[in-house]
Design a protein around this motif. Structure first.
Motif, PDB file in Angstrom:
ATOM      1  N   ALA A 100       0.835  -1.204   0.000  1.00  0.00           N
ATOM      2  CA  ALA A 100       0.000   0.000   0.000  1.00  0.00           C
ATOM      3  C   ALA A 100       0.864   1.245   0.000  1.00  0.00           C
ATOM      4  O   ALA A 100       0.594   2.219  -0.716  1.00  0.00           O
ATOM      5  N   GLY A 101       1.928   1.226   0.810  1.00  0.00           N
ATOM      6  CA  GLY A 101       2.836   2.366   0.862  1.00  0.00           C
ATOM      7  C   GLY A 101       3.539   2.604  -0.465  1.00  0.00           C
ATOM      8  O   GLY A 101       3.676   3.752  -0.913  1.00  0.00           O
ATOM      9  N   VAL A 102       3.976   1.523  -1.109  1.00  0.00           N
ATOM     10  CA  VAL A 102       4.667   1.657  -2.399  1.00  0.00           C
ATOM     11  C   VAL A 102       3.707   2.179  -3.465  1.00  0.00           C
ATOM     12  O   VAL A 102       4.069   3.057  -4.266  1.00  0.00           O
ATOM     13  N   ALA A 103       2.480   1.647  -3.495  1.00  0.00           N
ATOM     14  CA  ALA A 103       1.486   2.122  -4.460  1.00  0.00           C
ATOM     15  C   ALA A 103       1.205   3.607  -4.253  1.00  0.00           C
ATOM     16  O   ALA A 103       1.151   4.386  -5.218  1.00  0.00           O
ATOM     17  N   ALA A 104       1.035   4.013  -2.987  1.00  0.00           N
ATOM     18  CA  ALA A 104       0.764   5.424  -2.687  1.00  0.00           C
ATOM     19  C   ALA A 104       1.951   6.303  -3.059  1.00  0.00           C
ATOM     20  O   ALA A 104       1.783   7.413  -3.573  1.00  0.00           O
ATOM     21  N   SER A 105       3.173   5.807  -2.826  1.00  0.00           N
ATOM     22  CA  SER A 105       4.370   6.566  -3.177  1.00  0.00           C
ATOM     23  C   SER A 105       4.487   6.748  -4.683  1.00  0.00           C
ATOM     24  O   SER A 105       4.860   7.825  -5.167  1.00  0.00           O
ATOM     25  N   ALA A 106       4.157   5.701  -5.444  1.00  0.00           N
ATOM     26  CA  ALA A 106       4.205   5.795  -6.904  1.00  0.00           C
ATOM     27  C   ALA A 106       3.178   6.796  -7.421  1.00  0.00           C
ATOM     28  O   ALA A 106       3.459   7.584  -8.332  1.00  0.00           O
ATOM     29  N   VAL A 107       1.969   6.778  -6.850  1.00  0.00           N
ATOM     30  CA  VAL A 107       0.942   7.758  -7.230  1.00  0.00           C
ATOM     31  C   VAL A 107       1.411   9.165  -6.882  1.00  0.00           C
ATOM     32  O   VAL A 107       1.252  10.114  -7.670  1.00  0.00           O
ATOM     33  N   SER A 108       1.994   9.323  -5.710  1.00  0.00           N
ATOM     34  CA  SER A 108       2.502  10.619  -5.268  1.00  0.00           C
ATOM     35  C   SER A 108       3.570  11.144  -6.221  1.00  0.00           C
ATOM     36  O   SER A 108       3.570  12.319  -6.603  1.00  0.00           O
ATOM     37  N   TYR A 109       4.481  10.255  -6.613  1.00  0.00           N
ATOM     38  CA  TYR A 109       5.545  10.628  -7.561  1.00  0.00           C
ATOM     39  C   TYR A 109       4.952  11.066  -8.892  1.00  0.00           C
ATOM     40  O   TYR A 109       5.359  12.082  -9.473  1.00  0.00           O
ATOM     41  N   MET A 110       3.991  10.307  -9.396  1.00  0.00           N
ATOM     42  CA  MET A 110       3.371  10.648 -10.677  1.00  0.00           C
ATOM     43  C   MET A 110       2.663  11.993 -10.600  1.00  0.00           C
ATOM     44  O   MET A 110       2.748  12.807 -11.533  1.00  0.00           O
ATOM     45  N   ALA A 111       1.961  12.235  -9.503  1.00  0.00           N
ATOM     46  CA  ALA A 111       1.230  13.494  -9.353  1.00  0.00           C
ATOM     47  C   ALA A 111       2.186  14.669  -9.229  1.00  0.00           C
ATOM     48  O   ALA A 111       2.008  15.706  -9.883  1.00  0.00           O
ATOM     49  N   TYR A 112       3.206  14.524  -8.408  1.00  0.00           N
ATOM     50  CA  TYR A 112       4.159  15.619  -8.220  1.00  0.00           C
ATOM     51  C   TYR A 112       4.891  15.937  -9.517  1.00  0.00           C
ATOM     52  O   TYR A 112       5.037  17.108  -9.895  1.00  0.00           O
ATOM     53  N   ASN A 113       5.325  14.909 -10.207  1.00  0.00           N
ATOM     54  CA  ASN A 113       6.119  15.137 -11.417  1.00  0.00           C
ATOM     55  C   ASN A 113       5.274  15.462 -12.637  1.00  0.00           C
ATOM     56  O   ASN A 113       5.804  15.608 -13.735  1.00  0.00           O
ATOM     57  N   PHE A 114       3.966  15.590 -12.442  1.00  0.00           N
ATOM     58  CA  PHE A 114       3.155  16.211 -13.488  1.00  0.00           C
ATOM     59  C   PHE A 114       3.590  17.664 -13.653  1.00  0.00           C
ATOM     60  O   PHE A 114       3.431  18.256 -14.724  1.00  0.00           O
ATOM     61  N   PHE A 115       4.153  18.241 -12.594  1.00  0.00           N
ATOM     62  CA  PHE A 115       4.624  19.620 -12.623  1.00  0.00           C
ATOM     63  C   PHE A 115       6.146  19.716 -12.531  1.00  0.00           C
ATOM     64  O   PHE A 115       6.687  20.819 -12.572  1.00  0.00           O
ATOM     65  N   CYS A 116       6.829  18.574 -12.386  1.00  0.00           N
ATOM     66  CA  CYS A 116       8.273  18.622 -12.185  1.00  0.00           C
ATOM     67  C   CYS A 116       8.989  17.611 -13.085  1.00  0.00           C
ATOM     68  O   CYS A 116       8.549  17.388 -14.197  1.00  0.00           O
ATOM     69  N   TYR A 117      10.019  16.961 -12.613  1.00  0.00           N
ATOM     70  CA  TYR A 117      10.920  16.250 -13.512  1.00  0.00           C
ATOM     71  C   TYR A 117      11.699  15.172 -12.778  1.00  0.00           C
ATOM     72  O   TYR A 117      11.793  15.149 -11.551  1.00  0.00           O
ATOM     73  N   GLN A 118      12.284  14.285 -13.560  1.00  0.00           N
ATOM     74  CA  GLN A 118      13.208  13.295 -13.027  1.00  0.00           C
ATOM     75  C   GLN A 118      14.428  14.001 -12.453  1.00  0.00           C
ATOM     76  O   GLN A 118      14.928  14.948 -13.020  1.00  0.00           O
ATOM     77  N   GLN A 119      14.919  13.548 -11.317  1.00  0.00           N
ATOM     78  CA  GLN A 119      16.216  13.961 -10.813  1.00  0.00           C
ATOM     79  C   GLN A 119      16.634  13.022  -9.689  1.00  0.00           C
ATOM     80  O   GLN A 119      15.861  12.181  -9.240  1.00  0.00           O
ATOM     81  N   VAL A 120      17.894  13.169  -9.277  1.00  0.00           N
ATOM     82  CA  VAL A 120      18.519  12.181  -8.401  1.00  0.00           C
ATOM     83  C   VAL A 120      17.895  12.145  -7.011  1.00  0.00           C
ATOM     84  O   VAL A 120      18.036  11.149  -6.296  1.00  0.00           O
ATOM     85  N   CYS A 121      17.190  13.196  -6.608  1.00  0.00           N
ATOM     86  CA  CYS A 121      16.607  13.241  -5.268  1.00  0.00           C
ATOM     87  C   CYS A 121      15.328  12.422  -5.136  1.00  0.00           C
ATOM     88  O   CYS A 121      14.839  12.237  -4.015  1.00  0.00           O
ATOM     89  N   CYS A 122      14.764  11.980  -6.258  1.00  0.00           N
ATOM     90  CA  CYS A 122      13.503  11.244  -6.136  1.00  0.00           C
ATOM     91  C   CYS A 122      13.422   9.992  -7.001  1.00  0.00           C
ATOM     92  O   CYS A 122      12.947   8.946  -6.542  1.00  0.00           O
ATOM     93  N   THR A 123      13.880  10.046  -8.242  1.00  0.00           N
ATOM     94  CA  THR A 123      13.655   8.944  -9.177  1.00  0.00           C
ATOM     95  C   THR A 123      14.329   7.638  -8.752  1.00  0.00           C
ATOM     96  O   THR A 123      13.698   6.575  -8.840  1.00  0.00           O
ATOM     97  N   PRO A 124      15.590   7.644  -8.273  1.00  0.00           N
ATOM     98  CA  PRO A 124      16.158   6.371  -7.817  1.00  0.00           C
ATOM     99  C   PRO A 124      15.347   5.737  -6.691  1.00  0.00           C
ATOM    100  O   PRO A 124      15.207   4.511  -6.626  1.00  0.00           O
ATOM    101  N   PHE A 125      14.769   6.576  -5.829  1.00  0.00           N
ATOM    102  CA  PHE A 125      14.029   6.054  -4.688  1.00  0.00           C
ATOM    103  C   PHE A 125      12.698   5.430  -5.105  1.00  0.00           C
ATOM    104  O   PHE A 125      12.270   4.423  -4.544  1.00  0.00           O
ATOM    105  N   VAL A 126      12.030   6.035  -6.095  1.00  0.00           N
ATOM    106  CA  VAL A 126      10.759   5.452  -6.501  1.00  0.00           C
ATOM    107  C   VAL A 126      10.981   4.118  -7.210  1.00  0.00           C
ATOM    108  O   VAL A 126      10.193   3.172  -7.049  1.00  0.00           O
ATOM    109  N   PHE A 127      12.083   3.986  -7.964  1.00  0.00           N
ATOM    110  CA  PHE A 127      12.390   2.695  -8.583  1.00  0.00           C
ATOM    111  C   PHE A 127      12.816   1.672  -7.536  1.00  0.00           C
ATOM    112  O   PHE A 127      12.525   0.473  -7.673  1.00  0.00           O
ATOM    113  N   LEU A 128      13.489   2.125  -6.495  1.00  0.00           N
ATOM    114  CA  LEU A 128      13.811   1.241  -5.372  1.00  0.00           C
ATOM    115  C   LEU A 128      12.535   0.698  -4.738  1.00  0.00           C
ATOM    116  O   LEU A 128      12.407  -0.511  -4.482  1.00  0.00           O
TER     117      LEU A 128
END
Length: 529
Positions: A485-513
Motif C-alpha cells: 500500500a505504501g509503495v502504491a501510494a508513493s508511486a501515485v505521489s511521484y506521478m502526481a508531483y512530477n506532473f509539474f516537475c521532472y526526473q532527478q537524483v533526489c527522487c527517481t532512484p528512490f521510486v524505482f527502489l
C-alpha cells in the motif's frame, strides 16, 4: 573416482553456485542503504552545485556497488541457465525492459550521443541514469531479501532530512548550510536536498512509506514511530512552499483512504493522520513566528495552510470525526456500505479534477462573469497564460509545439534521454533566448511530457506502463503486506508531483527502489503458493 565421490563433488559445486544468491543479496542491501544515506545527506560545498554533488555520490555508490553485484550476477546467470529455470517475468517487468530498450533506441534516433550518455550538466538524467533505475528495480525485485533493512535506512534518513527542513523554516540551522546566505536564498533552499522543489520531490516519495507504517502496522511501537514520522513530514510539507507537493498529497491521501475504508481500525487511523496534518499547519504557523523570514513569500496553498481560518475549521472537523469514530468503535462496521463511500470518493475526486480543469479553461477564455469570474480572477491558478504555474504555461505550450514539429522518427523514438536542451540549442536557439534569456530549458517541467519528447511515444508508453501496472498490481495485493500500500501510494505521489516537475537524483532512484521492493513482495507471495 567412485560414483559417490563424483556425486559429492557435484553437490559441492552446486552449493557453491547457490551461495552466490545470498552474497548478492548482502551486496545489494549495502549498496541500496549507502545510496539512501549518500543522496540524502551528501553535499560538497553546501548548496553550491548540490545537485551535481548528489549525483556524483549516487554515481559512485552505483558504480562500486553494482560492479560487484553484476560480476556475481554474471556468474549466477550461468548457473541459472544451466538449471534451466523459468524467467517468470511480470507485466511490470516487461514494461521496465521495454523502457530500457526504447531509451537505448532513443540515443541512436536522437543523434546527440555524447549528451545522451550522462545527460545535461546539473540534471544528469541521461541513458546511464535510466540504466541505473532499471538495474535498481530488477535487482531489488529479484534479490531484495533485506528490503526491511533498506527501508529502515531510507525512513531514518528521510526523517532526519524532514526535521532539518522544519528547523530551517524556523531559521535554525544545525548543519551550517545557511551560513552566508541572504533571506531570499534561505527561502529557496531546504535541508540537505537543496532547492525547495528538489526537496519536495524527495519528501513526497518518502512520506507515504512512513504513512503506511502508521496506518497499517499492528505493532504499537511501529505505529507510534510512524505517527512521529508523519508529524514531522507533514510539518515540513506545509512549510516547504511548493504547491506541487499538495497535488502529490492529494494523490497519496486518496489512495490511502481507499485502502483504509475497508476496516474501522484503519479508517480511524486515517482520520488521525488527517488531524495530524492540519494540526501540523497550525503548530508550524506559531513556531515560524519565533524567527520569521520576511523574504519567504508563500505559494497559494501554503498560505491557506498557514494563515487562513478555513484550516482551523478543517482541523476542528477532523477532531470531531475522531471523537465520533471513537464513540462508535463498538458498533457494527458495514464494509458493504463503505464500498459505496469508496466509489463516491473516486467519483468525487475525478469530478473535482474535471471541474478545476473546466474552470481554468472557461476563466482563461473570459467566459465566466459575475462573482465567480471575479473570485477566480484573483487566483493565479485559474488564469491560464504564459506565467501560469511559475512559467509552466509557456514551457508546456512550447514543449507541445516542439513535439508537434518533430520528425516521425523523433516522435516515435525520441531525442535521447535528457537531450531536450541539446535539441533546442540546435533547432530553437532564438526562441529559447527570447523566452528564457540566459536560462537553459532542460526539460518540459512535466516528467510525462519530457519523457514523450526524450524517448518518444514508444518509450513514454513503456515508462508510464511501469507505474500504472505496478500501482494496479500492488493495490490488488496490499492486504497481504501493507508495505505494498505504501509503495502504491508513493508511486501515485511521484506521478502526481512530477506532473509539474521532472526526473532527478533526489527522487527517481528512490521510486524505482520502492517499485522493486513491491515487485519482490509479490514474487515472494507467488513462490509461497
Amino acid at each position: 573416482m567412485s560414483s559417490k565421490a563424483k556425486k559429492a563433488k557435484k553437490n559441492t559445486i552446486v552449493s557453491g553456485w547457490e551461495m552466490l544468491a545470498p552474497a548478492m543479496e548482502y551486496v545489494l542491501a549495502l549498496t541500496m542503504a549507502a545510496m539512501c544515506v549518500a543522496v540524502s545527506f551528501y553535499s560538497k560545498e553546501g548548496y553550491n552545485q548540490i545537485g551535481n554533488a548528489k549525483f556524483a555520490a549516487y554515481k559512485a555508490v552505483m558504480v562500486i556497488g553494482f560492479s560487484i553485484f553484476l560480476m556475481m550476477g554474471a556468474a549466477y546467470l550461468l548457473y541459472f541457465l544451466r538449471q534451466k529455470k523459468v524467467w517468470n517475468l511480470s507485466v511490470t517487468d516487461g514494461f521496465v525492459l521495454a523502457y530500457l530498450l526504447f531509451s537505448t533506441i532513443s540515443v541512436v534516433s536522437g543523434g546527440f550521443y555524447k549528451d545522451a550518455l550522462w545527460g545535461y550538466f546539473g540534471w544528469n538524467m541521461g541513458w546511464m541514469s535510466q540504466l541505473s533505475f532499471v538495474l535498481i528495480y530488477l535487482a531489488i525485485s529479484r534479490f531484495g531479501k533485506y528490503y526491511r533493512n533498506i527501508l529502515t535506512t531510507f525512513l531514518v534518513s528521510s526523517a532526519v532530512v524532514f526535521l532539518i527542513a522544519v528547523l530551517h523554516r524556523m531559521l535554525i540551522d544545525p548543519i551550517g548550510f545557511y551560513e552566508g546566505l541572504e533571506g531570499y536564498q534561505m527561502a529557496q533552499f531546504l535541508s540537505t536536498m537543496g532547492q525547495t522543489t528538489w526537496y519536495a520531490s524527495y519528501l513526497v516519495v518518502a512520506l507515504p512509506i512512513g504513512m503506511a507504517v502508521f496506518l497499517f502496522s499492528e505493532k504499537k511501537w511501529q505505529s507510534i514511530l510512524g505517527g512521529i514520522y508523519i508529524a514531522v513530514g507533514f510539518a515540513s510539507l506545509v512549510t516547504q512552499n511548493s504547491d506541487s507537493a499538495y497535488f502529490a498529497l492529494a494523490g497519496f491521501m486518496l489512495i490511502f483512504f481507499l485502502f483504509c475504508i475497508e476496516k474501522r481500525e484503519t479508517l480511524n487511523r486515517f482520520v488521525e493522520a488527517c488531524t495530524i496534518f492540519f494540526a501540523a499547519g497550525k503548530v508550524m504557523y506559531f513556531l515560524m513566528q519565533i524567527h520569521p523570514n520576511p523574504d519567504l513569500e508563500y505559494d497559494f496553498v501554503t498560505d491557506i495552510m498557514l494563515n487562513r481560518k478555513i484550516t482551523w475549521v478543517l482541523l476542528g472537523l477532523c477532531l470531531l470525526l475522531d471523537l465520533f469514530l471513537y464513540v462508535r468503535k463498538n458498533r457494527p462496521y458495514s464494509a458493504v456500505r463503505m464500498q459505496w463511500v469508496k466509489w463516491m470518493a473516486l467519483i468525487g475526486a475525478a469530478a473535482c479534477l474535471i471541474v478545476m480543469v473546466g474552470l481554468i479553461v472557461l476563466q482563461s477564455k473570459g467566459t465566466l462573469s459575475g462573482r465567480l469570474g471575479e473570485a477566480l480572477g484573483t487566483v493565479a491558478y485559474f488564469n491560464w497564460d504564459h506565467e501560469w504555474g511559475n512559467g509552466r504555461g509557456r514551457i508546456w505550450e512550447f514543449a507541445v509545439s516542439v513535439f508537434a514539429e518533430e520528425s516521425l522518427p523523433h516522435k516515435l523514438f525520441g531525442l535521447g534521454p535528457d537531450c531536450f536542451s541539446s535539441y533546442l540549442e540546435v533547432n530553437y536557439s532564438e526562441e529559447v533566448s527570447l523566452f528564457w534569456v540566459n536560462k537553459v530549458l532542460t526539460n518540459a517541467h512535466n516528467e510525462w511530457l519530457t519523457t514523450l519528447i526524450n524517448v518518444g511515444i514508444f518509450g513514454a508508453v513503456a515508462y508510464i506502463g511501469i507505474f500504472v501496472t505496478a500501482i494496479r498490481r500492488f493495490a490488488k495485493a496490499w492486504q497481504k503486506d501493507y508495505l505494498l500500500a505504501g509503495v502504491a501510494a508513493s508511486a501515485v505521489s511521484y506521478m502526481a508531483y512530477n506532473f509539474f516537475c521532472y526526473q532527478q537524483v533526489c527522487c527517481t532512484p528512490f521510486v524505482f527502489l520502492l517499485l522493486g521492493i513491491g515487485e519482490y513482495l509479490l514474487r515472494q507471495e507467488r513462490m509461497e503458493k
